[in-house]
Design a protein around this motif. Structure first.
Motif, PDB file in Angstrom:
ATOM      1  N   GLU A  47       0.842  -1.205   0.000  1.00 43.49           N
ATOM      2  CA  GLU A  47       0.000   0.000   0.000  1.00 43.49           C
ATOM      3  C   GLU A  47       0.875   1.251   0.000  1.00 43.49           C
ATOM      4  O   GLU A  47       0.823   2.084   0.899  1.00 43.49           O
ATOM      5  CB  GLU A  47      -0.954  -0.010   1.200  1.00 43.49           C
ATOM      6  N   PHE A  48       1.716   1.329  -1.002  1.00 44.01           N
ATOM      7  CA  PHE A  48       2.548   2.514  -1.195  1.00 44.01           C
ATOM      8  C   PHE A  48       2.929   2.568  -2.673  1.00 44.01           C
ATOM      9  O   PHE A  48       2.750   1.603  -3.426  1.00 44.01           O
ATOM     10  CB  PHE A  48       3.797   2.471  -0.309  1.00 44.01           C
ATOM     11  N   ARG A  49       3.450   3.706  -3.070  1.00 44.41           N
ATOM     12  CA  ARG A  49       3.912   3.865  -4.448  1.00 44.41           C
ATOM     13  C   ARG A  49       5.242   4.606  -4.413  1.00 44.41           C
ATOM     14  O   ARG A  49       5.606   5.208  -3.399  1.00 44.41           O
ATOM     15  CB  ARG A  49       2.889   4.664  -5.279  1.00 44.41           C
ATOM     16  N   HIS A  50       5.956   4.572  -5.517  1.00 42.00           N
ATOM     17  CA  HIS A  50       7.234   5.280  -5.614  1.00 42.00           C
ATOM     18  C   HIS A  50       7.068   6.573  -6.400  1.00 42.00           C
ATOM     19  O   HIS A  50       6.407   6.594  -7.444  1.00 42.00           O
ATOM     20  CB  HIS A  50       8.292   4.394  -6.274  1.00 42.00           C
ATOM     21  N   VAL A  51       7.633   7.628  -5.867  1.00 42.86           N
ATOM     22  CA  VAL A  51       7.654   8.923  -6.541  1.00 42.86           C
ATOM     23  C   VAL A  51       9.042   9.105  -7.150  1.00 42.86           C
ATOM     24  O   VAL A  51      10.061   8.831  -6.496  1.00 42.86           O
ATOM     25  CB  VAL A  51       7.341  10.066  -5.560  1.00 42.86           C
ATOM     26  N   HIS A  52       9.086   9.549  -8.397  1.00 46.53           N
ATOM     27  CA  HIS A  52      10.356   9.753  -9.091  1.00 46.53           C
ATOM     28  C   HIS A  52      10.492  11.231  -9.433  1.00 46.53           C
ATOM     29  O   HIS A  52       9.585  11.845  -9.987  1.00 46.53           O
ATOM     30  CB  HIS A  52      10.392   8.917 -10.369  1.00 46.53           C
ATOM     31  N   HIS A  53      11.638  11.800  -9.069  1.00 45.69           N
ATOM     32  CA  HIS A  53      11.850  13.225  -9.348  1.00 45.69           C
ATOM     33  C   HIS A  53      13.343  13.509  -9.433  1.00 45.69           C
ATOM     34  O   HIS A  53      14.099  13.198  -8.504  1.00 45.69           O
ATOM     35  CB  HIS A  53      11.208  14.085  -8.247  1.00 45.69           C
ATOM     36  N   GLU A  54      13.753  14.088 -10.566  1.00 50.47           N
ATOM     37  CA  GLU A  54      15.139  14.524 -10.778  1.00 50.47           C
ATOM     38  C   GLU A  54      16.148  13.430 -10.437  1.00 50.47           C
ATOM     39  O   GLU A  54      17.136  13.647  -9.725  1.00 50.47           O
ATOM     40  CB  GLU A  54      15.431  15.795  -9.960  1.00 50.47           C
TER      41      GLU A  54
END
Length: 354
Positions: free
Chosen positions: A154-161
Motif C-alpha cells: 500500500e505505497f507507491r514510488h515517486v520519481h523526481h530529478e
C-alpha cells in the motif's frame, strides 16, 4: 483480538520492508538508553509503556520507509516536545500523553502509565484539530498494522530529478481498518470505551486532569460573592479587597508568565493579572469566568488610560501602514504598560462558566 506483542510486530515490520524491496530498517542508534533514562526521570511519577521503550531500543525509527502522517519520532525529540507542551499555559495538551509520532503539527501520542490503570493506547491530535482520537489500542498494534500495510504494497514510488522514494497510499482503507481494530479492542484501560475526547480540558477524563494536579471539584463555579464595584470601593480604604466575581473578558495580552485581562461584570471594569499557574483555561474560550481575585490599593491607573490612547491599536495601525519601526516602538510601549506596571488586581483562581 488478542494483545499484539511489540517484538513480533517489529519483526513483521522489518520483514515487510525486506519483502517489499524497501531500504532495511536499521537497529537503534547509539545513545538510545541515555535518552530513555532521561525520559524516565523527566516524566516521573508517570511511566513510559514498555512497548514504546522497546520500539526505540530495537530500531532506528527514522529508517521506517513508509508510514502515514505523522511519521515516527526519536526519543530525544519526543521528550523535548512533551516538555514544551507540559509547560504551556493555558492548558492545551495533557501531560499524560507522550508524543511518539510527529509531523506537520500532527501527533500520535501514547498514554503514559499513572499507576491507576492508564497507559498504552495511542491517540491522534493536531493543532487546530477537534480533540483527541484513539488511533490504536497500543503502539504494538499500530506497528503490526503498518507492517501489514507494507506487506500489501500500500505505497507507491515517486520519481523526481533522478531520485525515487516510497510514499504511503493515502487513498487506501488505512483509517477505516485502523479504527475497526480500535473498536475490536474493546475497553482500553482508564479510557474505557472512549474513542474521542474533546480538546477543551473540561472534557478531559478525570485521570488526565489528576495527572495535571487538577481537582475537578475545585474547578466548578461556586457563585459570585461580590462585584467589581464593591471590590474597588473597599480597596480605596487602603487594604486588599478579596472576593469572587463572575466576569466577561475584553482585552487579553499574554506572556509566558501570565496574562493581563480586562474584565467586566456590569458594575465596573477591572485590570486583572492572571499568573500562568492559574490559567488552566484560555481567555475567550468561554462566555464568562468566575475569578477569585484580590484588588490592591491604591488603584493604579490603567496603562491605556494613563497614555490617553489605545496602545494595542497603535501597534495594529502602524503594522497596517507598513511602518515596521513604528509598530516595534508601539509594541515596546504596550509591553511596558502591560507587564512592567502593576495591575489593579490579581487572580488567585479562575473557573470557566458555561
Amino acid at each position: 483480538m488478542g494483545a499484539v506483542d511489540i517484538d513480533e510486530a517489529l519483526d513483521r515490520l522489518i520483514a515487510a520492508h525486506d519483502h517489499a524491496g524497501l531500504d532495511p530498517v536499521r537497529p537503534a542508534p547509539a545513545g538510545v538508553e541515555q535518552h530513555l533514562e532521561r525520559i524516565r526521570e523527566q516524566i516521573l511519577p508517570l511511566r513510559l509503556p514498555e512497548d514504546v521503550a522497546r520500539f526505540w531500543r530495537r530500531i532506528d525509527v527514522s529508517t521506517i520507509s513508509v508510514a502515514p502522517m505523522p511519521g515516527p519520532s526519536g526519543p530525544e525529540f519526543s521528550l523535548d516536545g512533551w516538555v514544551m507542551h507540559c509547560q504551556t499555559r493555558p492548558l492545551m495538551y495533557p501531560r499524560l500523553l507522550f508524543p511518539v509520532f510527529y509531523q506537520s503539527h500532527m501527533f500520535l501520542s501514547v498514554e503514559l502509565e499513572d499507576g491507576r490503570g492508564s497507559g498504552g493506547p495511542l491517540l491522534a491530535w493536531e493543532y487546530a484539530g477537534d480533540g483527541y482520537r484513539v488511533a490504536a489500542a497500543s503502539l504494538a498494534d499500530y506497528v503490526d498494522l503498518l507492517a501489514m500495510w507494507i506487506d500489501a504494497r500500500e505505497f507507491r514510488h515517486v520519481h523526481h530529478e533522478g531520485r525515487s522514494w516510497p510514499v504511503f497510499n493515502y487513498e487506501s482503507d488505512w483509517k477505516q481498518v485502523r479504527d475497526a481494530r480500535v473498536t475490536a479492542a474493546g475497553s482500553l484501560g482508564a479510557l474505557g470505551a472512549a474513542r474521542h475526547i474533546g480538546e477543551d480540558p473540561k472534557d478531559w477524563p478525570t485521570h488526565w486532569l489528576a495527572a495535571e494536579g487538577i481537582d475537578t471539584d475545585a474547578l466548578r463555579p461556586r457563585g459570585a460573592t461580590t462585584t467589581i464595584a464593591d471590590l474597588l470601593r473597599r480597596a480605596t480604604t487602603g487594604v486588599d479587597a478579596a472576593g469572587t466575581i463572575q466576569v466577561r473578558v475584553g482585552r487579553v495580552i499574554f506572556t509566558d508568565a501570565g496574562g493581563r485581562w480586562e474584565v467586566s461584570d456590569g458594575t465596573g471594569t477591572l485590570d486583572l493579572w492572571c499568573p500562568a499557574a492559574v490559567m488552566t483555561y484560555a481567555a475567550g474560550r468561554y462566555r464568562g469566568y468566575e475569578v477569585d481575585v484580590v484588588v490592591h490599593p491604591p488603584r493604579p491607573q490603567v496603562p491605556t488610560e494613563r497614555s490617553g490612547r489605545d496602545l494595542t491599536g497603535d501597534v495594529q495601525a502602524a503594522a497596517r501602514a507598513h511602518d515596521i519601526a513604528g509598530a516595534q516602538a508601539a509594541a515596546v510601549e504596550l509591553y511596558r504598560a502591560m507587564f512592567e506596571t502593576r495591575a489593579q488586581a490579581e487572580a488567585v483562581a479562575v473557573r470557566p462558566l458555561d
